[in-house]
Scaffold this motif. Sequence first.
Motif, PDB file in Angstrom:
ATOM      1  N   ARG A 192       0.982  -0.623   0.161  1.00  0.00           N
ATOM      2  CA  ARG A 192       0.104   0.523   0.090  1.00  0.00           C
ATOM      3  C   ARG A 192       1.085   1.303  -0.050  1.00  0.00           C
ATOM      4  NH1 ARG A 192      -2.889  -0.319   5.119  1.00  0.00           N
ATOM      5  NH2 ARG A 192      -3.752   1.590   4.097  1.00  0.00           N
ATOM      6  N   ALA A 193       0.447   2.093  -0.573  1.00  0.00           N
ATOM      7  CA  ALA A 193       0.938   3.462  -0.307  1.00  0.00           C
ATOM      8  C   ALA A 193       1.677   3.776   1.299  1.00  0.00           C
ATOM      9  CB  ALA A 193       0.144   4.398  -0.878  1.00  0.00           C
ATOM     10  N   PRO A 194       2.723   4.219   1.196  1.00  0.00           N
ATOM     11  CA  PRO A 194       3.148   4.177   2.780  1.00  0.00           C
ATOM     12  C   PRO A 194       2.870   5.709   3.461  1.00  0.00           C
ATOM     13  CG  PRO A 194       5.068   4.571   1.077  1.00  0.00           C
ATOM     14  CD  PRO A 194       3.886   4.310   0.744  1.00  0.00           C
ATOM     15  N   ILE A 195       2.080   5.481   4.704  1.00  0.00           N
ATOM     16  CA  ILE A 195       1.707   6.234   4.992  1.00  0.00           C
ATOM     17  C   ILE A 195       2.544   6.354   6.785  1.00  0.00           C
ATOM     18  CG2 ILE A 195      -0.285   6.649   4.780  1.00  0.00           C
ATOM     19  CD1 ILE A 195      -2.211   4.920   7.153  1.00  0.00           C
ATOM     20  N   GLY A 196       2.087   7.123   7.377  1.00  0.00           N
ATOM     21  CA  GLY A 196       2.775   7.397   9.285  1.00  0.00           C
ATOM     22  C   GLY A 196       2.058   6.281  10.173  1.00  0.00           C
ATOM     23  N   PHE A 197       3.320   5.729  10.714  1.00  0.00           N
ATOM     24  CA  PHE A 197       2.055   4.713  11.636  1.00  0.00           C
ATOM     25  C   PHE A 197       1.241   5.471  12.504  1.00  0.00           C
ATOM     26  CE2 PHE A 197       2.496   1.782  15.142  1.00  0.00           C
ATOM     27  CZ  PHE A 197       2.637   0.169  14.099  1.00  0.00           C
ATOM     28  N   PHE A 198       2.304   6.613  13.018  1.00  0.00           N
ATOM     29  CA  PHE A 198       0.934   7.168  14.186  1.00  0.00           C
ATOM     30  C   PHE A 198       1.263   8.500  13.172  1.00  0.00           C
ATOM     31  CE2 PHE A 198       2.319   4.399  17.380  1.00  0.00           C
ATOM     32  CZ  PHE A 198       1.528   3.555  17.727  1.00  0.00           C
ATOM     33  N   ALA A 199       0.033   9.323  14.074  1.00  0.00           N
ATOM     34  CA  ALA A 199       0.323  10.972  13.305  1.00  0.00           C
ATOM     35  C   ALA A 199       1.014  11.697  14.315  1.00  0.00           C
ATOM     36  CB  ALA A 199      -1.457  11.248  13.422  1.00  0.00           C
ATOM     37  N   TYR A 200       1.829  12.689  14.146  1.00  0.00           N
ATOM     38  CA  TYR A 200       2.483  13.132  14.497  1.00  0.00           C
ATOM     39  C   TYR A 200       2.291  14.807  14.551  1.00  0.00           C
ATOM     40  CZ  TYR A 200       5.304   8.803  14.940  1.00  0.00           C
ATOM     41  OH  TYR A 200       4.992   7.924  15.079  1.00  0.00           O
ATOM     42  N   PRO A 201       2.272  15.867  15.498  1.00  0.00           N
ATOM     43  CA  PRO A 201       1.651  17.177  15.317  1.00  0.00           C
ATOM     44  C   PRO A 201       2.525  18.273  14.219  1.00  0.00           C
ATOM     45  CG  PRO A 201       1.899  16.461  17.195  1.00  0.00           C
ATOM     46  CD  PRO A 201       2.377  15.576  16.511  1.00  0.00           C
TER      47      PRO A 201
END
Lengths: 514, 514
Positions: free
Chosen positions: A271-280
């Motif tokens: 899948r297209a890479p996304i962050g594991f978590f959201a970071y501010p």
Amino acid sequence: MNGAESLVRTLIESGVDTCFTNPGTSEMHFVAALDHVPGMRSVLALFEGVATGAADGYYRMARKPACTLLHLGPGLANGLANLHNAKKAGSGVVNIIGEHAASHIELDAPLTSDIEGIARPMSHWVHSSTSAADVSVDGARAVQAARTPPGQIASLILPSDTAWTEGGAVAAPLPVPERTGFDDAALAEAVAALSGPDSLLLLGGAALSVENLEMAGRIVEKTGCGLLSEWSNARLERGAGRVFVGKVPYPIDQALEVLGRYRRIVLVGARAPIGFFAYPGKPAVLTRPDAQIVALADAGADLGGALAALADGLQARATAPGGIAMRQQVALPSGAITAKSIAAVLARTIPENAIVVDESVTTGRAFLPATAGSAPHTWLNNCGGSIGYGLPVAIGAAIARPERKVLAMIGDGSAMYTLQALWSMAREGLDVTTVILSNRSYAILRGELTNVGVQNPGPRAVDMLSLDRPALDWVAMARGMGVEGCRVEDAAALEKAMIAGLDAEGPYLIEAVM
Amino acid sequence: MNGAESLVRTLIESGVDTCFTNPGTSEMHFVAALDHVPGMRSVLALFEGVATGAADGYYRMARKPACTLLHLGPGLANGLANLHNAKKAGSGVVNIIGEHAASHIELDAPLTSDIEGIARPMSHWVHSSTSAADVSVDGARAVQAARTPPGQIASLILPSDTAWTEGGAVAAPLPVPERTGFDDAALAEAVAALSGPDSLLLLGGAALSVENLEMAGRIVEKTGCGLLSEWSNARLERGAGRVFVGKVPYPIDQALEVLGRYRRIVLVGARAPIGFFAYPGKPAVLTRPDAQIVALADAGADLGGALAALADGLQARATAPGGIAMRQQVALPSGAITAKSIAAVLARTIPENAIVVDESVTTGRAFLPATAGSAPHTWLNNCGGSIGYGLPVAIGAAIARPERKVLAMIGDGSAMYTLQALWSMAREGLDVTTVILSNRSYAILRGELTNVGVQNPGPRAVDMLSLDRPALDWVAMARGMGVEGCRVEDAAALEKAMIAGLDAEGPYLIEAVM
């Protein structure tokens, strides 16, 4: 024949011959059927997360599902976290979940709960049987659902009256669903995209088999594109003589840096890479905003076919694969046990054809580059991010492939979630060597405090991420569950212990004090 | 102030001053707020089922909720089984469950799951916060929901952006909901029903306090009715000088026999008795088909008011309570450790004002009659039937009542589900003495095989219910988590060990080999 027996026989006919169990009263007829119907290996777990995690590991290595046997809603609930991990890994699992008799549910007994509701968030397929006559057909459908590529979570709820009532009949196996085709329409775009070091071939799932990696290596050699796998892989074949593939890094800044190099990305099983978590203040999508992303084949598609077609389009079929890892001699490290020295010892000791179960979290980031040239082996990662996956997955891998050595590299924080797995390893005499990476903290969270913008965490916050008060004695805990082990405090002793553990039959645990 | 800090401050203002935590990245701002806001005791657990079970025990003894801090869907999932038990016990719990930032959820990251869907089956109240400004009000509402009598499970989902964004403000506490009235219309019928030994006063929940039992004793003395509590009680006050109340037996045949004596049954805080499981050919409703059942007050009602009104109607207010347990001298048993000898030792050693956490399953059926005349104490049972409740509940009870000794009587099979609790006991220095009833089997299931109609279970079925291969060494496991202990093999040694464990400060574990 009662419903329970018809279900056990149907599961066996459908190719399911291993059951990871933690049964209760409502499952006693299924247990009785397991007793007198030959052909199903039953493996007892003392906690349900061990059973579901073992089923995940089993699927990854056997390439077919096992079943679990779970006790009503709470038993299923205890298994959910590792079903989450299995779901994200694309592993097929058939859960058999006991339930009260239909007439009893409405009375709201102590163990009554909304089992379908509990199952749904972690399942692709959920069904409650309604009669002894239907149970076996439901079971065959559950197996078919679990075998839908790349693999699915199927949860079959078995009210106890459907299990104990006579009138069951063995159902015929249903056809195993085939992988879907890849995206033909995207092929030309993918062929055009892969050219030079600012293009990337990103692989996931079954694209990481020896043969598929070899095809990817031909494409890399021909086009000069980059090659990576997802941040975490259910099963990766690697080591000397195989095409080396790196991973998208977990730390957000490193991931942004690595992926920022690529303007064109072709996805095969990834899948297209996304962050594991959201970071501010940091992006969630890890690729360049202007990157062209071509999704050639998803995880359930014919990934070998997609890579072959891609190679054909690039006229790379005859090219010798690039990026093949060479056998490396790594020097024996000395001194303290650090992430780096563990990686070196690991590189030196991985046995030929071993299965490495990696839940090393922070400590393990150095492992993959260091072991690229080790003896050929299989590497399993946690794809769902819920820690406590490693020890159970090692059980399932060892049962699926008894002829192979299993080496489990597990952070101490992670291992505590499902430490009951050690008992099942001892009971079944499984050839699993476990290395506990004992840094006495949730080390990953200490890094994440900064990433999410918490500056200068105070002593109470740090204490909440520390496991050193009291220190865990893993050798004592393992011995308490029948697994022998030792504690090591320097790199040379670690190597000696790993060689001894891997040479011996049965489980062994090494506490590597960092 | 960010949302996380506003929530922590609001929880404290609302009377929630204890947090049982197992946090992850998405909860780091909440952790940071716990660090610098004074007034919240944070207790780290190494598995979420320990945290939720501790919150259950805390509520039972503190009579107000604690909060838990859980890591997204899988962290909540690991805590569900003990939330199930807490829900069935009528315990109030405020779960704070981390979630991805809103913008991140749609990307389907590895840890993404349907958290509301996971929470709903075990929660009375579920809400996801949508902004930093709303978080504190949501928190106050969650506390109010948890305090709704007799106590409810409130699950507040906290997306990380609502935690880290500025704009939070402390919310005022909301009123604590009062208990509802009892059923006035049923009072006359209840008064008429209670007369003679074929009538029964069946108590549950808060009806089992010292004062309410005293009122029940007056009614028993005046009317000659029977007195029982439900098969399992969240909190029962008992011992010498208090009105003794027995339980509806767990084994179906015994329950049918006992309840078959009663033609008229008045329920105060209890539900009409039903079977724990359905059994083929046996009734699910345990009372006589012709029994008259009068539901005077449910678990959330004013049970003291109901009993007083009942006593008034029966002109029993001035009657001296009957059935008061007399202080008994029990002889020191000798020889092997059996259910009977453990019961005798327990009767002799329960300290004044102790809290007994009972997850003794089969072994413990002799405990209640034997300890009727022991020093006054509080008895906690598992109300949801999901084993693994005992060690965590002992943590919560010890934290709620640090001045009292806690004695946990736990079957070995049950203790294995949540053995990580031992580490938290050591870390917090809790005054808990744990006796592991080591019969090396799921003994209850051996009995249930027969009850559900499985005759002559074969060796594979029996093996699936046995924990003796390998034997668990509880002293080693406890030591591995920082809890000292010993193994005893005869009744006299058990008594000596229990006295020593109870006298010492901090946790102690005794493996009682049966």
